[in-house]
Motif scaffolding. Structure first.
Motif, PDB file in Angstrom:
ATOM      1  N   GLY A 193       0.844  -1.191   0.000  1.00  0.00           N
ATOM      2  CA  GLY A 193       0.000   0.000   0.000  1.00  0.00           C
ATOM      3  C   GLY A 193       0.872   1.230   0.000  1.00  0.00           C
ATOM      4  O   GLY A 193       1.523   1.535   1.017  1.00  0.00           O
ATOM      5  N   ILE A 194       0.912   1.943  -1.106  1.00  0.00           N
ATOM      6  CA  ILE A 194       1.820   3.085  -1.208  1.00  0.00           C
ATOM      7  C   ILE A 194       1.195   4.381  -0.696  1.00  0.00           C
ATOM      8  O   ILE A 194       1.901   5.363  -0.466  1.00  0.00           O
ATOM      9  CB  ILE A 194       2.317   3.261  -2.657  1.00  0.00           C
ATOM     10  CG1 ILE A 194       1.146   3.530  -3.607  1.00  0.00           C
ATOM     11  CG2 ILE A 194       3.096   2.035  -3.106  1.00  0.00           C
ATOM     12  CD1 ILE A 194       1.599   3.851  -5.030  1.00  0.00           C
ATOM     13  N   THR A 195      -0.119   4.371  -0.520  1.00  0.00           N
ATOM     14  CA  THR A 195      -0.818   5.523   0.062  1.00  0.00           C
ATOM     15  C   THR A 195      -1.898   5.005   1.021  1.00  0.00           C
ATOM     16  O   THR A 195      -2.341   3.855   0.898  1.00  0.00           O
ATOM     17  CB  THR A 195      -1.498   6.398  -1.010  1.00  0.00           C
ATOM     18  OG1 THR A 195      -2.416   5.585  -1.751  1.00  0.00           O
ATOM     19  CG2 THR A 195      -0.462   7.010  -1.944  1.00  0.00           C
ATOM     20  N   PRO A 196      -2.352   5.808   1.972  1.00  0.00           N
ATOM     21  CA  PRO A 196      -3.407   5.362   2.890  1.00  0.00           C
ATOM     22  C   PRO A 196      -4.707   5.075   2.141  1.00  0.00           C
ATOM     23  O   PRO A 196      -5.200   5.924   1.389  1.00  0.00           O
ATOM     24  CB  PRO A 196      -3.582   6.558   3.835  1.00  0.00           C
ATOM     25  CG  PRO A 196      -2.291   7.304   3.756  1.00  0.00           C
ATOM     26  CD  PRO A 196      -1.840   7.149   2.343  1.00  0.00           C
ATOM     27  N   LEU A 197      -5.235   3.889   2.349  1.00  0.00           N
ATOM     28  CA  LEU A 197      -6.511   3.507   1.757  1.00  0.00           C
ATOM     29  C   LEU A 197      -7.442   3.004   2.848  1.00  0.00           C
ATOM     30  O   LEU A 197      -7.003   2.333   3.788  1.00  0.00           O
ATOM     31  CB  LEU A 197      -6.318   2.420   0.698  1.00  0.00           C
ATOM     32  CG  LEU A 197      -5.607   2.833  -0.600  1.00  0.00           C
ATOM     33  CD1 LEU A 197      -5.457   1.619  -1.515  1.00  0.00           C
ATOM     34  CD2 LEU A 197      -6.370   3.942  -1.308  1.00  0.00           C
ATOM     35  N   GLN A 198      -8.721   3.326   2.720  1.00  0.00           N
ATOM     36  CA  GLN A 198      -9.681   2.902   3.725  1.00  0.00           C
ATOM     37  C   GLN A 198      -9.899   1.398   3.657  1.00  0.00           C
ATOM     38  O   GLN A 198      -9.996   0.814   2.569  1.00  0.00           O
ATOM     39  CB  GLN A 198     -11.014   3.627   3.555  1.00  0.00           C
ATOM     40  CG  GLN A 198     -12.002   3.352   4.686  1.00  0.00           C
ATOM     41  CD  GLN A 198     -13.272   4.176   4.573  1.00  0.00           C
ATOM     42  OE1 GLN A 198     -13.392   5.040   3.692  1.00  0.00           O
ATOM     43  NE2 GLN A 198     -14.223   3.928   5.452  1.00  0.00           N
ATOM     44  N   VAL A 199      -9.936   0.753   4.826  1.00  0.00           N
ATOM     45  CA  VAL A 199     -10.242  -0.677   4.907  1.00  0.00           C
ATOM     46  C   VAL A 199     -11.760  -0.806   4.937  1.00  0.00           C
ATOM     47  O   VAL A 199     -12.407  -0.390   5.908  1.00  0.00           O
ATOM     48  CB  VAL A 199      -9.617  -1.302   6.176  1.00  0.00           C
ATOM     49  CG1 VAL A 199      -9.916  -2.810   6.221  1.00  0.00           C
ATOM     50  CG2 VAL A 199      -8.127  -1.041   6.225  1.00  0.00           C
ATOM     51  N   CYS A 200     -12.293  -1.360   3.880  1.00  0.00           N
ATOM     52  CA  CYS A 200     -13.751  -1.329   3.712  1.00  0.00           C
ATOM     53  C   CYS A 200     -14.452  -2.635   4.084  1.00  0.00           C
ATOM     54  O   CYS A 200     -15.489  -2.630   4.751  1.00  0.00           O
ATOM     55  CB  CYS A 200     -14.095  -0.975   2.263  1.00  0.00           C
ATOM     56  SG  CYS A 200     -13.544   0.676   1.776  1.00  0.00           S
ATOM     57  N   THR A 201     -13.904  -3.758   3.669  1.00  0.00           N
ATOM     58  CA  THR A 201     -14.596  -5.037   3.847  1.00  0.00           C
ATOM     59  C   THR A 201     -14.951  -5.290   5.312  1.00  0.00           C
ATOM     60  O   THR A 201     -14.070  -5.306   6.185  1.00  0.00           O
ATOM     61  CB  THR A 201     -13.722  -6.197   3.321  1.00  0.00           C
ATOM     62  OG1 THR A 201     -13.362  -5.931   1.972  1.00  0.00           O
ATOM     63  CG2 THR A 201     -14.469  -7.517   3.408  1.00  0.00           C
ATOM     64  N   ASN A 202     -16.234  -5.477   5.568  1.00  0.00           N
ATOM     65  CA  ASN A 202     -16.781  -5.812   6.892  1.00  0.00           C
ATOM     66  C   ASN A 202     -16.659  -4.691   7.931  1.00  0.00           C
ATOM     67  O   ASN A 202     -17.178  -4.816   9.040  1.00  0.00           O
ATOM     68  CB  ASN A 202     -16.129  -7.081   7.465  1.00  0.00           C
ATOM     69  CG  ASN A 202     -16.452  -8.306   6.653  1.00  0.00           C
ATOM     70  OD1 ASN A 202     -17.501  -8.377   6.011  1.00  0.00           O
ATOM     71  ND2 ASN A 202     -15.548  -9.276   6.653  1.00  0.00           N
ATOM     72  N   LEU A 203     -15.976  -3.597   7.608  1.00  0.00           N
ATOM     73  CA  LEU A 203     -15.797  -2.531   8.585  1.00  0.00           C
ATOM     74  C   LEU A 203     -16.582  -1.270   8.254  1.00  0.00           C
ATOM     75  O   LEU A 203     -16.686  -0.375   9.089  1.00  0.00           O
ATOM     76  CB  LEU A 203     -14.308  -2.178   8.723  1.00  0.00           C
ATOM     77  CG  LEU A 203     -13.395  -3.251   9.310  1.00  0.00           C
ATOM     78  CD1 LEU A 203     -11.976  -2.724   9.444  1.00  0.00           C
ATOM     79  CD2 LEU A 203     -13.905  -3.737  10.671  1.00  0.00           C
ATOM     80  N   LEU A 204     -17.135  -1.174   7.050  1.00  0.00           N
ATOM     81  CA  LEU A 204     -17.848   0.040   6.649  1.00  0.00           C
ATOM     82  C   LEU A 204     -19.058   0.317   7.530  1.00  0.00           C
ATOM     83  O   LEU A 204     -19.398   1.468   7.795  1.00  0.00           O
ATOM     84  CB  LEU A 204     -18.279  -0.051   5.182  1.00  0.00           C
ATOM     85  CG  LEU A 204     -17.224   0.323   4.137  1.00  0.00           C
ATOM     86  CD1 LEU A 204     -17.810   0.207   2.738  1.00  0.00           C
ATOM     87  CD2 LEU A 204     -16.702   1.735   4.378  1.00  0.00           C
ATOM     88  N   ILE A 205     -19.694  -0.752   8.005  1.00  0.00           N
ATOM     89  CA  ILE A 205     -20.897  -0.555   8.819  1.00  0.00           C
ATOM     90  C   ILE A 205     -20.548  -0.453  10.310  1.00  0.00           C
ATOM     91  O   ILE A 205     -21.446  -0.311  11.142  1.00  0.00           O
ATOM     92  CB  ILE A 205     -21.900  -1.707   8.607  1.00  0.00           C
ATOM     93  CG1 ILE A 205     -21.255  -3.045   8.985  1.00  0.00           C
ATOM     94  CG2 ILE A 205     -22.398  -1.734   7.168  1.00  0.00           C
ATOM     95  CD1 ILE A 205     -22.239  -4.227   8.971  1.00  0.00           C
ATOM     96  N   LYS A 206     -19.257  -0.524  10.635  1.00  0.00           N
ATOM     97  CA  LYS A 206     -18.820  -0.473  12.016  1.00  0.00           C
ATOM     98  C   LYS A 206     -18.116   0.848  12.310  1.00  0.00           C
ATOM     99  O   LYS A 206     -17.427   1.410  11.457  1.00  0.00           O
ATOM    100  CB  LYS A 206     -17.862  -1.634  12.319  1.00  0.00           C
ATOM    101  CG  LYS A 206     -18.526  -3.000  12.319  1.00  0.00           C
ATOM    102  CD  LYS A 206     -19.447  -3.158  13.537  1.00  0.00           C
ATOM    103  CE  LYS A 206     -20.072  -4.543  13.592  1.00  0.00           C
ATOM    104  NZ  LYS A 206     -20.923  -4.726  14.790  1.00  0.00           N
ATOM    105  N   LYS A 207     -18.247   1.339  13.531  1.00  0.00           N
ATOM    106  CA  LYS A 207     -17.480   2.493  13.983  1.00  0.00           C
ATOM    107  C   LYS A 207     -16.314   1.951  14.810  1.00  0.00           C
ATOM    108  O   LYS A 207     -16.497   1.510  15.947  1.00  0.00           O
ATOM    109  CB  LYS A 207     -18.325   3.453  14.806  1.00  0.00           C
ATOM    110  CG  LYS A 207     -17.547   4.692  15.256  1.00  0.00           C
ATOM    111  CD  LYS A 207     -18.413   5.712  15.962  1.00  0.00           C
ATOM    112  CE  LYS A 207     -17.589   6.946  16.332  1.00  0.00           C
ATOM    113  NZ  LYS A 207     -18.409   7.999  16.979  1.00  0.00           N
ATOM    114  N   VAL A 208     -15.124   1.971  14.234  1.00  0.00           N
ATOM    115  CA  VAL A 208     -13.945   1.422  14.901  1.00  0.00           C
ATOM    116  C   VAL A 208     -13.374   2.463  15.865  1.00  0.00           C
ATOM    117  O   VAL A 208     -13.212   3.635  15.515  1.00  0.00           O
ATOM    118  CB  VAL A 208     -12.886   0.993  13.874  1.00  0.00           C
ATOM    119  CG1 VAL A 208     -11.588   0.573  14.560  1.00  0.00           C
ATOM    120  CG2 VAL A 208     -13.433  -0.154  13.026  1.00  0.00           C
TER     121      VAL A 208
END
Length: 566
Positions: free
Chosen positions: A150-165
């Protein structure tokens, strides 16, 4: 990596090495005196300017040699600098940089939790509950389903989009995220079961950790190199993954592919968990501290170097513990007690400390800045600017302040504004002086003609600050004043300044002053300097302007020392 960047990396390492060798007192530090934690204690931050240092609100140092850093400013801008191993700076290229570079994708995101793996990879979450990852990804630890870096920050989406981490944690090559509702997700390298999925297959995307945690509300997480720990809301502790050193606390050294409760802690309620490279610390709601796992460097604090397969209570004779600290990059442990005392043990500057050692620090972060190897941070550090001033800071601020002063000294036609109460408290000379006046006869302006303005101002400022900042030549006058006013500590400070500033040109003048003010230690120091540099000193104007008796005494004393022998 091209040849030019390889050379740059080598130069960067050399610069950082030089800073790491410098004594802490010589390093650049934050100038704001109300900052609770000074990022200047981490060598890499000495590469920044004072203005950049002053802008920092949060920061984290990571990397195998503490050679990468990320920081967030008061304006919520995010900057990185360092070696950029495995693209862990997230700048979109593999270039190292001494100058901070902005990560536009994260600016304004309000970062709340950050962790790093030794791959390295970086994981963070924002106040909105979003998770971003970048860096090394050979084992899918970035959670995007691939093994591409990962050369730049990318959002981790799978299974976490509906969660507030609300919290993230990294092992060497695996990752975990804790949601607000107490669900725990893990992904990445799983050779020892550290993802908790029940197998040893790597996990390419976030997967909820269930099994024994099903129906439990997780409130705290931590990662060792290849192990994972969790605390649930009723104080139970669970561990899984590699257990070769007993770091799971289960009474054995067998790996666990799914979460397993630490039964030995059944009688206590754990609030906080912390993992070192291969050891674990736990803090209970009663302030009790337990440790287990690897102990090669004494990192368990038990007084020996034997591994412990089950939790052992330590620091029993100390007061209540309120915070524990460890990180998976180091074999160092730290704890803070209720009264603010900070202890450290384990690998400290390469030495093994097997019993908790009381430090002079005020926070556990300083332990990792000054004694851990590498000097990384164990958490995202908040650099807090206090809104209030201490008593000492308030006094310093009000020195020579016309708005609050009730007395003025006039020296060489210039005014110095002071406070009678401060002078009476700090100096016997003024206490006696003011008591000799009736209040109605007390002058508003006191004339001083026996000392120069720089000297008298430095003296008054010393009463407010306990420090002196004068060149050696002026320090001679201040030494005279300190002698007249019977200020013995000030005399010692002046002598120190004079010793530090002695040169061939001023040596005889300083020697003469030392004799005149009866400063025996300083006189001996100046005399030895003159003898050691006799040829050069005798060619100076000061030597030939020396009064006869003193010159005669010097020559006689120097002769006895053999200074004039061939």
């Amino acid at each position: 990596m091209n040849a030019q960047n390889t050379l740059f990396n080598k130069l960067f390492v050399c610069v950082l090495f030089l800073f790491q060798q410098c004594p802490l007192a010589c390093r650049g530090a934050m100038t704001h005196s109300s900052i609770m934690v000074d990022v200047g204690k981490w060598p890499i931050f000495t590469l920044l300017s004072p203005q950049e240092i002053a802008s920092i609100r949060k920061a984290c140092v990571f990397g195998t040699s503490a050679n990468e850093a990320i920081y967030i400013t008061h304006n919520d801008e995010v900057f990185v600098f360092g070696l950029n191993c495995s693209n862990c700076l997230g700048t979109g290229d593999n270039q190292s940089t001494i100058l901070p570079r902005k990560l536009e994708a994260l600016c304004g995101k309000k970062i709340s939790s950050l962790s790093y793996g030794s791959g390295p990879h970086v994981l963070l979450c924002t106040e909105d509950g979003e998770v971003y990852a970048w860096g090394h990804n050979g084992y899918s630890q970035l959670g995007n389903g691939t093994t591409n870096q990962g050369i730049t920050p990318l959002q981790v989406c799978t299974n976490l989009l509906i969660k507030k981490v609300v919290e993230v944690a990294c092992g060497s090559h695996h990752s975990m995220a804790l949601s607000l509702d107490g669900d725990l997700y893990a992904w990445g390298y799983n050779n020892c079961g550290q993802v908790g999925s029940g197998s040893t297959a790597n996990q390419p995307t976030p997967r909820r950790v269930s099994n024994c945690l099903q129906g439990k509300i997780v409130v705290g997480i931590a990662c060792g190199q290849t192990s994972s720990m969790a605390v649930v809301n009723n104080g139970e502790v669970y561990g899984w993954g590699y257990n070769g050193n007993g770091q799971l606390g289960l009474g054995n050294n067998g790996n666990q592919l799914t979460p397993c409760r630490v039964a030995a802690l059944h009688s206590v309620c754990v609030l906080q968990i912390a993992c070192g490279y291969a050891h674990t610390l736990a803090l209970t709601d009663e302030g009790l501290l337990y440790a287990w796992g690897a102990n090669t460097y004494g990192q368990l604090g038990t007084g020996n170097k034997s591994n412990q397969l089950s939790p052992v209570q330590i620091m029993m004779e100390k007061e209540r513990v309120v915070e524990i600290a460890a990180c998976h990059s180091a074999h160092t442990s730290a704890a803070k007690t209720q009264s603010g005392q900070v202890y450290m043990w384990g690998q400290c500057r390469g030495q093994s400390v097997a019993v908790p050692h009381l430090t002079h620090f005020t926070c556990t972060d300083d332990v990792f800045a000054c004694f851990a190897t590498p000097a990384v941070m164990w958490r995202l550090l908040s650099v807090e600017h206090e809104d209030f001033l201490t008593v000492a800071e308030s006094l310093k601020k009000e020195f020579d302040s016309p708005e609050t002063s009730d007395l003025k000294f006039r020296v060489d036609g210039k005014y110095i504004h002071v406070h009678k109460a401060v002078l009476k408290i700090r100096c016997e000379h003024f206490r006696t002086m003011f008591q000799s006046y009736w209040n109605e006869d007390m002058k508003e302006v006191i004339e001083i003609d026996q000392f120069s303005y720089p000297v008298y101002r430095a003296f008054l400022e010393y009463l407010y600050t306990d420090s002196v900042d004068l060149p050696p030549e002026d320090a001679i006058g201040l030494l005279d004043l300190a002698t007249s006013y019977c200020e013995n500590r000030l005399k010692k400070l002046c002598q120190h300044i004079i010793k530090r500033g002695i040169t061939v040109e001023n040596a005889f003048s300083l020697l003469s002053a030392a004799v005149r003010y009866d400063a025996e230690d300083l006189e001996e120091f100046c005399f030895k300097f003159c003898v050691n540099h006799l040829t050069e000193v005798t060619q100076t104007t000061a030597f030939w302007q020396m009064d006869g008796p003193l010159l005669k005494e010097f020559i006689a004393k120097a002769s006895k020392c053999g200074a004039f022998k061939n």
